[in-house]
Design a protein around this motif. Structure first.
Motif, mmCIF file in Angstrom:
data_model
loop_
_atom_site.group_PDB
_atom_site.id
_atom_site.type_symbol
_atom_site.label_atom_id
_atom_site.label_comp_id
_atom_site.label_asym_id
_atom_site.label_seq_id
_atom_site.Cartn_x
_atom_site.Cartn_y
_atom_site.Cartn_z
ATOM 1 N N UNK A 1 0.843 -1.188 0.000
ATOM 2 C CA UNK A 1 0.000 0.000 0.000
ATOM 3 C C UNK A 1 0.880 1.239 0.000
ATOM 4 N N UNK A 2 0.440 2.248 -0.739
ATOM 5 C CA UNK A 2 1.172 3.510 -0.787
ATOM 6 C C UNK A 2 0.211 4.631 -0.422
ATOM 7 N N UNK A 3 0.768 5.732 0.004
ATOM 8 C CA UNK A 3 -0.046 6.861 0.423
ATOM 9 C C UNK A 3 -0.270 7.817 -0.736
ATOM 10 N N UNK A 4 -1.495 8.267 -0.898
ATOM 11 C CA UNK A 4 -1.822 9.250 -1.930
ATOM 12 C C UNK A 4 -2.717 10.305 -1.290
ATOM 13 N N UNK A 5 -2.166 11.517 -1.193
ATOM 14 C CA UNK A 5 -2.886 12.611 -0.520
ATOM 15 C C UNK A 5 -3.276 12.222 0.903
ATOM 16 N N UNK A 6 -2.396 11.480 1.550
ATOM 17 C CA UNK A 6 -2.658 11.097 2.936
ATOM 18 C C UNK A 6 -3.639 9.957 3.087
ATOM 19 N N UNK A 7 -4.122 9.379 1.974
ATOM 20 C CA UNK A 7 -5.092 8.286 2.026
ATOM 21 C C UNK A 7 -4.426 6.990 1.573
ATOM 22 N N UNK A 8 -4.720 5.876 2.228
ATOM 23 C CA UNK A 8 -4.110 4.599 1.820
ATOM 24 C C UNK A 8 -4.711 4.086 0.516
ATOM 25 N N UNK A 9 -3.859 3.668 -0.406
ATOM 26 C CA UNK A 9 -4.288 3.053 -1.653
ATOM 27 C C UNK A 9 -3.431 1.818 -1.907
ATOM 28 N N UNK A 10 -3.835 1.039 -2.849
ATOM 29 C CA UNK A 10 -3.073 -0.151 -3.206
ATOM 30 C C UNK A 10 -2.957 -0.223 -4.721
ATOM 31 N N UNK A 11 -1.753 -0.423 -5.215
ATOM 32 C CA UNK A 11 -1.518 -0.538 -6.656
ATOM 33 C C UNK A 11 -1.417 -2.016 -7.027
ATOM 34 N N UNK A 12 -2.248 -2.433 -7.950
ATOM 35 C CA UNK A 12 -2.265 -3.822 -8.396
ATOM 36 C C UNK A 12 -2.044 -3.841 -9.903
ATOM 37 N N UNK A 13 -1.026 -4.562 -10.325
ATOM 38 C CA UNK A 13 -0.714 -4.652 -11.750
ATOM 39 C C UNK A 13 -1.806 -5.451 -12.465
ATOM 40 N N UNK A 14 -2.311 -4.909 -13.561
ATOM 41 C CA UNK A 14 -3.303 -5.609 -14.351
ATOM 42 C C UNK A 14 -2.670 -6.844 -14.992
ATOM 43 N N UNK A 15 -3.412 -7.930 -14.987
ATOM 44 C CA UNK A 15 -2.926 -9.118 -15.679
ATOM 45 C C UNK A 15 -2.915 -8.837 -17.177
ATOM 46 N N UNK A 16 -2.132 -9.632 -17.896
ATOM 47 C CA UNK A 16 -2.082 -9.459 -19.350
ATOM 48 C C UNK A 16 -3.470 -9.616 -19.957
ATOM 49 N N UNK A 17 -4.247 -10.560 -19.448
ATOM 50 C CA UNK A 17 -5.583 -10.768 -20.006
ATOM 51 C C UNK A 17 -6.469 -9.558 -19.778
ATOM 52 N N UNK A 18 -6.397 -8.971 -18.570
ATOM 53 C CA UNK A 18 -7.212 -7.785 -18.302
ATOM 54 C C UNK A 18 -6.754 -6.609 -19.151
ATOM 55 N N UNK A 19 -5.452 -6.481 -19.368
ATOM 56 C CA UNK A 19 -4.947 -5.427 -20.254
ATOM 57 C C UNK A 19 -5.470 -5.621 -21.671
ATOM 58 N N UNK A 20 -5.482 -6.865 -22.114
ATOM 59 C CA UNK A 20 -5.954 -7.150 -23.469
ATOM 60 C C UNK A 20 -7.445 -6.888 -23.598
ATOM 61 N N UNK A 21 -8.209 -7.294 -22.588
ATOM 62 C CA UNK A 21 -9.653 -7.032 -22.605
ATOM 63 C C UNK A 21 -9.909 -5.532 -22.718
ATOM 64 N N UNK A 22 -9.203 -4.750 -21.916
ATOM 65 C CA UNK A 22 -9.376 -3.300 -21.943
ATOM 66 C C UNK A 22 -9.036 -2.734 -23.324
ATOM 67 N N UNK A 23 -7.938 -3.208 -23.875
ATOM 68 C CA UNK A 23 -7.489 -2.716 -25.189
ATOM 69 C C UNK A 23 -8.500 -3.051 -26.277
ATOM 70 N N UNK A 24 -8.975 -4.299 -26.271
ATOM 71 C CA UNK A 24 -9.902 -4.735 -27.324
ATOM 72 C C UNK A 24 -11.248 -4.023 -27.239
ATOM 73 N N UNK A 25 -11.737 -3.806 -26.023
ATOM 74 C CA UNK A 25 -13.020 -3.125 -25.878
ATOM 75 C C UNK A 25 -12.946 -1.692 -26.386
ATOM 76 N N UNK A 26 -11.842 -1.020 -26.092
ATOM 77 C CA UNK A 26 -11.664 0.349 -26.588
ATOM 78 C C UNK A 26 -11.557 0.347 -28.108
ATOM 79 N N UNK A 27 -10.831 -0.631 -28.662
ATOM 80 C CA UNK A 27 -10.684 -0.725 -30.121
ATOM 81 C C UNK A 27 -12.038 -0.906 -30.798
ATOM 82 N N UNK A 28 -12.885 -1.756 -30.215
ATOM 83 C CA UNK A 28 -14.203 -2.006 -30.805
ATOM 84 C C UNK A 28 -15.015 -0.726 -30.842
#
Length: 418
Positions: A180-207
């Protein structure tokens, strides 16, 4: 020396991501044993070593993108056998007075080595490894009911849902999947998108960028289908060993509508329209890693039982992360059912180069006007057809959806459609 090379994945896939190394430098690997798990746009797969030996070098780290044909590891063939022979020669003639203490000091080391080797050779499905990695769970601590000792995704899920005190013995560094990292004093968590989720996002935008997508809606009175299922479900299960669901009705109705409106079963390629004379229907399946669309082949030639059996089989493969690339390629039209999650109405997005997708939704009892004087509570479902307006006009789209509606409200007519 033997090279571990990224294998040919599929015609449309040229790269993947190192999801997890199953061996590390210095580890012994048998011929045919899995050495690395690759994550591609559509499926996860494990790569084997073609030679037995010791892993000398890993040329890519977990999370790295690698290309088909790229060398990702080096195995020194036969290295382990040579080491074993040398060790045998060194210990074959020990002095008698030193034999006992040597054995006493080596026994714990051998036991520790055996435990380590057992841990490294742990058998687990790719889905189980991925889920364990995301949840920070040591797979060797996960109990399994599999008679062969293979850890499955369900085992990891069950283990992760146990009370905290039962799992607190895991290493502290595995407690959280991402820092977890702090952003503006609030706790957040950075999670790397899986390759499949990245591809889904890319394809949906392309469509959405490349198609003139429009959606038309209608509603279906499901009374007739539900009554037919209620009458026939027990006998259907006895005869075919598969349950009669709604998807076979919708699939057969879609095939009939595609025959009547062939442009909906097409693909736009440049200035040409490819009208497909076969009916391979994609069925959207939700998994923990995102939506996948396995394809049911030749739906025009299959009966209700065959369609239901195929859907059940590909859905299980999808959730067990065992889909092959061939299971996901070549669909001509897609059906997605948001109703299983309670969705009342939605606008589905086209799947790849297809020009039509049907969205099913939850069945809800609503008052319906039977005629000018009568009202009845009926099980109603909203349906949506999203289509590419470059290929299909509104008249065709509405006609297609009305055809599906009429066939489902009069399911006996599906028999006349073949």
């Amino acid at each position: 020396m033997a090279e571990i090379i990224v294998p040919e994945l599929a015609e449309s896939i040229t790269e993947g991501t190192i999801a997890q190394w199953l061996k590390k430098p210095g580890d012994y690997v048998e011929k045919g044993e899995y050495i690395v798990e690759l994550e591609t746009d559509k499926v996860n797969l494990e790569v084997i070593s073609e030679e037995a030996g010791v892993v000398q070098e890993l040329k890519a780290a977990e999370g790295d993108t690698v290309q088909v044909g790229e060398v990702i590891a080096i195995v020194e063939a036969g290295a382990a056998a040579t080491g074993a022979e040398t060790k045998a020669e060194q210990t074959s003639e020990p002095q008698q007075s030193e034999a006992a203490p040597v054995q006493a000091t080596q026994e714990p080391q051998e036991q520790e080595s055996s435990n380590t080797e057992s841990k490294e050779r742990l058998i687990a499905s790719p889905a189980a490894r991925k889920l364990a990695r995301e949840k920070g769970i040591d797979l060797s601590t996960v109990p399994t009911v599999d008679p062969l000792g293979r850890v499955r995704k369900q085992d990891v899920t069950t283990f992760s849902n146990q009370p905290k005190q039962q799992t607190q013995q895991q290493p502290a560094q595995a407690a959280a999947p991402a820092a977890a990292v702090q952003q503006d004093g609030k706790p957040v968590e950075r999670v790397r998108l899986s390759r499949r989720r990245q591809t889904i996002a890319k394809r949906l935008v392309e469509v959405q960028q490349n198609a003139a997508m429009l959606t038309t809606f209608n509603e279906i009175d499901m009374t007739a289908v539900m009554n037919l299922r209620k009458r026939k479900k027990d006998k259907f299960y006895e005869q075919h060993d598969v349950r009669l669901g709604f998807m076979s009705f919708f699939t057969k109705a879609v095939v009939a509508a595609l025959r009547k409106y062939p442009a909906v079963n097409s693909e736009l390629e440049g200035d040409e329209l490819i009208l497909k004379k076969y009916y391979d229907i994609g069925v959207a399946v939700s998994t923990d890693e995102g939506l996948v669309v396995p394809v049911i082949r030749d739906c025009d030639r299959k009966n209700f039982a065959e369609i239901e059996g195929d859907i059940l089989a590909v859905a299980k493969k999808a959730r067990d992360n065992k889909l092959a690339l061939s299971d996901l390629q070549g669909g001509t039209f897609t059906i997605t059912n948001g109703g299983v999650f309670g969705s009342l109405l939605s606008t589905p997005i086209l799947n790849g180069t297809q020009v039509g997708i049907l969205g099913m939704h939850t069945i809800q009892t609503r008052p319906v006007a039977i005629d000018a004087e009568r009202m009845e509570n009926r099980p109603m479902m909203y349906v949506a057809l999203s289509y590419d307006h470059r290929v299909i006009d509104g008249k065709e789209a509405v006609g297609f959806l009305v055809t599906v509606k009429n066939l489902l409200e009069n399911p006996e007519d599906l028999l006349l459609e073949g």
